[in-house]
Design an enzyme around this catalytic site. Structure first.
Site, PDB file in Angstrom:
ATOM      1  N   GLY A 159       0.799  -1.219   0.000  1.00  0.00           N
ATOM      2  CA  GLY A 159       0.000   0.000   0.000  1.00  0.00           C
ATOM      3  C   GLY A 159       0.833   1.270   0.000  1.00  0.00           C
ATOM      4  N   GLY A 211       2.474   3.850   1.544  1.00  0.00           N
ATOM      5  CA  GLY A 211       2.947   4.088   2.902  1.00  0.00           C
ATOM      6  C   GLY A 211       3.372   5.512   3.165  1.00  0.00           C
ATOM      7  N   ARG A 212       3.522   6.308   2.116  1.00  0.00           N
ATOM      8  CA  ARG A 212       3.899   7.713   2.291  1.00  0.00           C
ATOM      9  C   ARG A 212       3.402   8.565   1.132  1.00  0.00           C
ATOM     10  NH1 ARG A 212      10.389   7.575   0.991  1.00  0.00           N
ATOM     11  NH2 ARG A 212      10.287   6.065  -0.707  1.00  0.00           N
ATOM     12  N   LYS A 224       3.926  12.572  -2.628  1.00  0.00           N
ATOM     13  CA  LYS A 224       4.816  11.530  -2.116  1.00  0.00           C
ATOM     14  C   LYS A 224       5.726  12.147  -1.059  1.00  0.00           C
ATOM     15  CE  LYS A 224       8.275   8.074  -3.369  1.00  0.00           C
ATOM     16  NZ  LYS A 224       9.024   7.425  -4.473  1.00  0.00           N
ATOM     17  N   ASP A 247       8.128   6.142   8.398  1.00  0.00           N
ATOM     18  CA  ASP A 247       7.695   7.416   8.973  1.00  0.00           C
ATOM     19  C   ASP A 247       6.866   8.250   8.010  1.00  0.00           C
ATOM     20  OD1 ASP A 247       9.578   8.321   7.150  1.00  0.00           O
ATOM     21  OD2 ASP A 247      11.054   8.916   8.657  1.00  0.00           O
ATOM     22  N   GLY A 248       6.619   7.719   6.812  1.00  0.00           N
ATOM     23  CA  GLY A 248       5.779   8.436   5.855  1.00  0.00           C
ATOM     24  C   GLY A 248       6.483   9.564   5.119  1.00  0.00           C
ATOM     25  N   ARG A 264       3.178  14.553  -7.779  1.00  0.00           N
ATOM     26  CA  ARG A 264       3.325  13.827  -9.036  1.00  0.00           C
ATOM     27  C   ARG A 264       1.963  13.457  -9.602  1.00  0.00           C
ATOM     28  NH1 ARG A 264       5.964   8.091  -6.862  1.00  0.00           N
ATOM     29  NH2 ARG A 264       4.170   7.424  -5.608  1.00  0.00           N
ATOM     30  N   ASP A 288       4.305  -4.537  -7.429  1.00  0.00           N
ATOM     31  CA  ASP A 288       3.653  -3.339  -6.901  1.00  0.00           C
ATOM     32  C   ASP A 288       4.196  -2.073  -7.556  1.00  0.00           C
ATOM     33  OD1 ASP A 288       5.870  -4.403  -5.135  1.00  0.00           O
ATOM     34  OD2 ASP A 288       5.789  -2.341  -4.395  1.00  0.00           O
TER      35      ASP A 288
END
Length: 570
Positions: free
Chosen positions: A153, A155-156, A176, A188-189, A246, A323
């Protein structure tokens, strides 16, 4: 120029300061910071994040199931395609380090003056939201380095919404490095300057090379500390956070479907697949009983073409997991990528790839592996006859790839039409390049610049350094004779005609790792001049440019470039 805590690094003195009619903009509304969103609010009147509106919508919310659990708590998500997730603003002061004027004007229909407004910097970094935005994080899984990795998924990353421009193009807008989501796992994203500079520059460079790719509007950097272990050796260092805004026609990837098949959510799988076909494969009739077979065939063809295109410019993606493979066959997720310098089929840009699974020469085979995983994800929705058809389509992949590969490399050599020995001439050249370590990009470029008489003599000026390296091979003259014979059957004696055609497909400038590294080192000291120069250079990679020549972008790479390493850490 510093203004209200923001540094605006501008690229044109002609940019005028914008004035704003509406003092109460959407992003100043307190509801921007609330966790709960009214899902219908994007149907309301268009508001402004600046003087020029950028109103987003969200077809995805109406069409696809949303996670019923709120919040960014890390968890296993079920029976949904997206989770609602609020970005976490970077700590100020912020610096708008780079902007793609092409994306700004030609995709988002915005005037360049908007970048002077302080709200623009907040809106492209996750501090505030564009009108109509409902930030989402996408749930997907994937095979990483050949093994099923389970739920992954965004994650950030936060999908802000979709923008349909005046040309009728629909683009999904995503941040992003914008903070944690339910899919952050132990992360930590955040993203750091070095990886964000690389993503911004490479996505734009690939576009101007003609390779299907995501795009980047902006790069914002902050003083927020982010801790990373760049080479996974226990040496943790403090870096600075950055956000890239983006865009892509779609961020769905093979792993988007895999996760649903793996968890047995076949109704959600069908819903998602039907949505993707309806929105992005409009030539496939939605009532066609074989639509999933046709879809698989289209993805397979375009994936083969994309990887062949990567090879034609010497691009190694670095992490070709399922992915990271787009269902629309575009290049995205620029991590430890690299453009090959000395020709080497075993070139691996990613130091984390110890076994060389994703070497540049293995990319076509990895594409086949990923397409096999796509077919496995589709299998529960296929009849036995449809599965047999799809398996036959899969067997055709090598031929489709090789055909496109040879078409692209024939164009690089200036060949017109087809001759039986073309494949041999191409393979012969690549073998000479491998044996001599000749530079991939500049060998082809200098073949497009040298006169045929000079090529036949085999004596090259220092400026033709790549050909000089190649000419050291004992079979160089043998290859030249084959090449000249082939050209003599299709071209006049005019060097100019051949040079013009070949220079249009063989770039003089590429985003080499040493160039990106030089820009990163300066950017980490708040000097974005080389990011700007590279951005300008890579917008016209086929044209010789005075500034780029002075910077050495077409020269032999410096000796220190050989020591550079890039990893998955970002």
């Amino acid at each position: 120029m510093t203004k209200h805590g923001f540094t605006l690094f501008l690229f044109s003195s002609a940019v005028a300061i914008a004035t704003f009619r509406d003092e109460q903009e959407f992003c100043e509304n307190e509801s921007c910071n609330e966790r709960e969103f009214d899902k219908s609010h994007f149907y309301s009147d268009v508001k402004h994040c600046g003087e020029i509106p950028l109103a987003l919508s969200h077809k995805l919310l109406d069409a696809l199931p949303l996670d019923e659990v709120d919040g960014n708590v890390i968890r296993t998500v079920k029976r949904s395609v997206f989770s609602e997730s609020q970005p976490s603003p970077l700590k100020e002061p912020l610096t708008l380090a780079a902007v793609s004027q092409d994306v700004l004007r030609n995709i988002l229909d915005l005037n360049e003056s908007v970048i002077q407004n302080e709200e623009f910097v907040r809106c492209v970094s996750g501090g505030k939201l564009f009108p109509g935005s409902v930030p989402l994080a996408h749930r997907y899984g994937g095979h990483q380095f050949g093994y099923w990795a389970g739920q992954l998924g965004d994650g950030r990353a936060h999908l802000l919404g979709e923008y349909t421009n005046r040309k009728g193009e629909r683009w999904e807008v995503q941040l992003k490095g914008s903070g944690k989501t339910p899919y952050s796992r132990s992360g930590d994203g955040r993203a750091v300057i070095r990886s964000s500079v690389r993503e911004f520059l490479c996505s734009e460079a690939m576009h101007f090379l003609g390779v299907p790719t995501s795009r980047a509007l902006s790069l914002v950097v902050s003083e927020e500390p982010v801790w990373r272990d760049p080479f996974y050796n226990g040496s943790v260092i403090k870096e600075r956070g950055a956000v890239v805004l983006r865009l892509a026609k779609s961020w769905f990837r093979i792993g988007s479907l895999e996760i649903l098949t793996r968890t047995g959510e076949l109704d959600v799988l069908r819903t998602l697949l039907d949505f993707v076909i309806k929105e992005h494969f409009k030539s496939i009739a939605t009532n066609d009983p074989d639509k999933y077979v046709v879809f698989f065939s289209r993805v397979l063809n375009e994936t083969a073409h994309l990887i062949a295109h990567w090879m034609s410019v010497g691009f190694a993606h670095g992490v070709c997991n399922t992915d990271n493979f787009s269902l629309l066959s575009i290049t995205f997720h620029y991590g430890p990528f690299g453009f090959m310098e000395s020709y080497d089929p075993n070139f691996v840009p990613n130091t984390s790839d110890d076994e060389g699974r994703y070497s540049i020469g293995a990319q076509a085979n990895v594409g086949l592996f990923n397409l096999q995983k796509l077919l496995e994800a589709l299998k529960p929705l296929l009849t036995s006859d449809q599965l047999s058809q799809s398996q036959q389509i899969l067997r055709e992949y090598p031929q489709i790839y090789h055909q496109r590969f040879h078409e692209l490399f024939k164009a690089k050599l200036g060949f017109l039409g087809n001759e039986e020995k073309d494949s041999y001439v191409i393979a012969f050249l690549l073998k000479l390049m491998e044996d001599t370590g000749a530079d991939f990009t500049m060998t082809f470029r200098q073949l497009s610049e040298v006169t045929l008489s000079r090529l036949q003599k085999g004596s090259f000026a220092p400026s033709l350094w790549a050909l000089s390296d190649l000419s050291s091979h004992k079979h160089f003259r043998d290859w030249v004779q084959l090449y000249l014979q082939r050209l003599s059957r299709i071209m006049s004696d005019s060097d100019e005609e051949r040079q013009h055609i070949m220079q249009g497909v063989n770039p003089r400038y590429m985003l080499r790792n040493w160039m990106a590294e030089s820009a990163i080192r300066k950017a980490e000291k708040n000097d974005f001049s080389e990011v700007t120069l590279l951005q300008k250079t890579l917008m016209e990679p086929f044209m010789e440019q005075e500034e780029a020549e002075r910077a050495g972008y077409a020269s032999k790479p410096p000796s220190w470039a050989q020591q550079l390493r890039v990893s998955c850490s970002s």
